[in-house]
Write a protein that holds these residues in place. Sequence first.
Motif, PDB file in Angstrom:
ATOM      1  N   PRO A 308      58.791   3.072 110.679  1.00  0.00           N
ATOM      2  CA  PRO A 308      57.713   3.023 111.678  1.00  0.00           C
ATOM      3  C   PRO A 308      58.206   3.131 113.123  1.00  0.00           C
ATOM      4  O   PRO A 308      57.470   3.579 113.997  1.00  0.00           O
ATOM      5  N   CYS A 309      59.447   2.739 113.390  1.00  0.00           N
ATOM      6  CA  CYS A 309      59.945   2.800 114.777  1.00  0.00           C
ATOM      7  C   CYS A 309      59.883   4.231 115.328  1.00  0.00           C
ATOM      8  O   CYS A 309      59.613   4.431 116.514  1.00  0.00           O
ATOM      9  N   CYS A 312      56.636   4.819 116.922  1.00  0.00           N
ATOM     10  CA  CYS A 312      55.937   3.645 117.464  1.00  0.00           C
ATOM     11  C   CYS A 312      55.901   3.678 118.999  1.00  0.00           C
ATOM     12  O   CYS A 312      56.913   3.966 119.640  1.00  0.00           O
ATOM     13  N   ARG A 314      56.029   1.287 120.926  1.00  0.00           N
ATOM     14  CA  ARG A 314      56.875   0.220 121.505  1.00  0.00           C
ATOM     15  C   ARG A 314      58.371   0.526 121.423  1.00  0.00           C
ATOM     16  O   ARG A 314      59.208  -0.284 121.825  1.00  0.00           O
ATOM     17  N   ARG A 315      58.727   1.709 120.891  1.00  0.00           N
ATOM     18  CA  ARG A 315      60.154   1.924 120.617  1.00  0.00           C
ATOM     19  C   ARG A 315      61.027   1.972 121.866  1.00  0.00           C
ATOM     20  O   ARG A 315      62.218   1.706 121.792  1.00  0.00           O
ATOM     21  N   ASP A 318      61.317  -2.226 122.747  1.00  0.00           N
ATOM     22  CA  ASP A 318      62.130  -3.167 121.960  1.00  0.00           C
ATOM     23  C   ASP A 318      63.277  -2.479 121.215  1.00  0.00           C
ATOM     24  O   ASP A 318      64.056  -3.139 120.539  1.00  0.00           O
ATOM     25  N   GLY A 320      63.461  -0.907 118.597  1.00  0.00           N
ATOM     26  CA  GLY A 320      63.486  -1.114 117.141  1.00  0.00           C
ATOM     27  C   GLY A 320      64.057  -2.458 116.731  1.00  0.00           C
ATOM     28  O   GLY A 320      64.361  -2.677 115.561  1.00  0.00           O
ATOM     29  N   GLY A 321      64.209  -3.384 117.696  1.00  0.00           N
ATOM     30  CA  GLY A 321      64.711  -4.719 117.366  1.00  0.00           C
ATOM     31  C   GLY A 321      66.218  -4.751 117.248  1.00  0.00           C
ATOM     32  O   GLY A 321      66.919  -4.035 117.961  1.00  0.00           O
ATOM     33  N   THR A 336      63.945  -0.479 110.369  1.00  0.00           N
ATOM     34  CA  THR A 336      63.213  -1.287 111.343  1.00  0.00           C
ATOM     35  C   THR A 336      63.566  -2.757 111.129  1.00  0.00           C
ATOM     36  O   THR A 336      63.660  -3.222 109.992  1.00  0.00           O
ATOM     37  N   CYS A 340      59.842  -7.446 112.752  1.00  0.00           N
ATOM     38  CA  CYS A 340      58.632  -6.752 113.213  1.00  0.00           C
ATOM     39  C   CYS A 340      57.591  -6.723 112.088  1.00  0.00           C
ATOM     40  O   CYS A 340      57.905  -6.365 110.947  1.00  0.00           O
ATOM     41  N   LEU A 342      55.418  -4.638 111.555  1.00  0.00           N
ATOM     42  CA  LEU A 342      55.195  -3.281 111.052  1.00  0.00           C
ATOM     43  C   LEU A 342      56.289  -2.832 110.081  1.00  0.00           C
ATOM     44  O   LEU A 342      56.166  -1.789 109.442  1.00  0.00           O
TER      45      LEU A 342
END
Length: 376
Positions: A308-309, A312, A314-315, A318, A320-321, A336, A340, A342
């Motif tokens: 999903p990253c 996304c 928000r990539r 964040d 991808g964390g 991912t 998250c 997602l």
Amino acid sequence: MTVPRPAAASPEPPRPWALLAELTHACPLHCPYCSNPLELARRSAELTAAEWADVLRQAADLGVVHTHLSGGEPLLRPDLERIVAAAEGAGVYTQLVTSGTGLDEDRLSALRAAGLRSVQLSVQHAEAAANDRIAGRPSSFAAKERAAALVRRAGLPLGLNVVLHRDNLDTVGALVELGESWGVDRIELANTQFYGWGLLNRAALLPTREQLARARETVEHHRERLAGRVELVWVVPDYFDGIAKPCMGGWGAVSLTVTPDGTALPCPAAASLPDLDPPNVRDRPLDWIWDRSPAFARYRGTAWMTGPCGTCPRREEDFGGCRCQAYALTGDAARTDPACALSPDHHVVRALTDPDAGVTPPLYVHRRPGAVPQVR
Ligand code: SF4
Ligand code: FES
């Protein structure tokens, strides 16, 4: 395991501004949440002061302006003053990250003369007996209290760093008041990140949702009360909110770590990634390591992203964390981050944070070579 695509060719990677210099893994404390790797670097393999001086000069040329002199316990290095002086000579701001054990007036004055700019002191609990129990060392609270007084008397900025977990989260208010009474400028309340020894002790250290909710409320109350006087930083516990943390501000984006034996890493926990093959400052110049090494390029930017990253919105926020957390929880650092909501692996985190009612968590074990924690 997913094979990540190479990062998009970038003529100019971003410049780093911070260096975490892990001067030694040796430590007089035995904290169960320690993020040092399970295989600690041998003292005989540590970079010399001259090698650190070279690393700091190269780091400054690369754009680094701030270094955390950390460990283990950096005060165990008898040549710490030379390393501080080298950083000062290179124009890099130094912060000593210490447990306080071993800091006396003479040592502090020598460090200050060498150019030390600030101190961050760790504390395990607001009560002396509980602090010493968690740290696994008698009288360590008294040493911290003395160290705090010395630093304040020397006129250096002082921060308190507390790693929070099930065993101290309910006393977060008392910890803030302790920092206030010691005259600190900043208190960092960092919920445990599960790497190294902390990962091994995860089942024992994970707090409950109720504990976290109470602690958040307490921190908010104190933040309002201390506004303009003491900076209160709350490092979020990413297992609980379904939101991935922007780990390290992005891989190979703003900072780098050099471990005691000279291994250069995009984050302190990256040695846990089995196929990273990180470079060493003894073999390569730092600008090559930052700009051209495959290890630093591996997860830089967004081109490597899977799942999903990849699409996304928000990539870019964040990144991808956390790669090390993705690896620890799924065996694949390119997935991912399961923190998250997602992530297709988010159920792994949910199972950890919402355990079956009535299950008693195991006791943690202290960081000691050969220690084996119980697994829930
Ligand atoms: Fe961040 Fe990836 Fe989750 Fe999107 S899917 S919020 S980029 S971790
Ligand atoms: Fe390594 Fe997050 S700790 S990327």
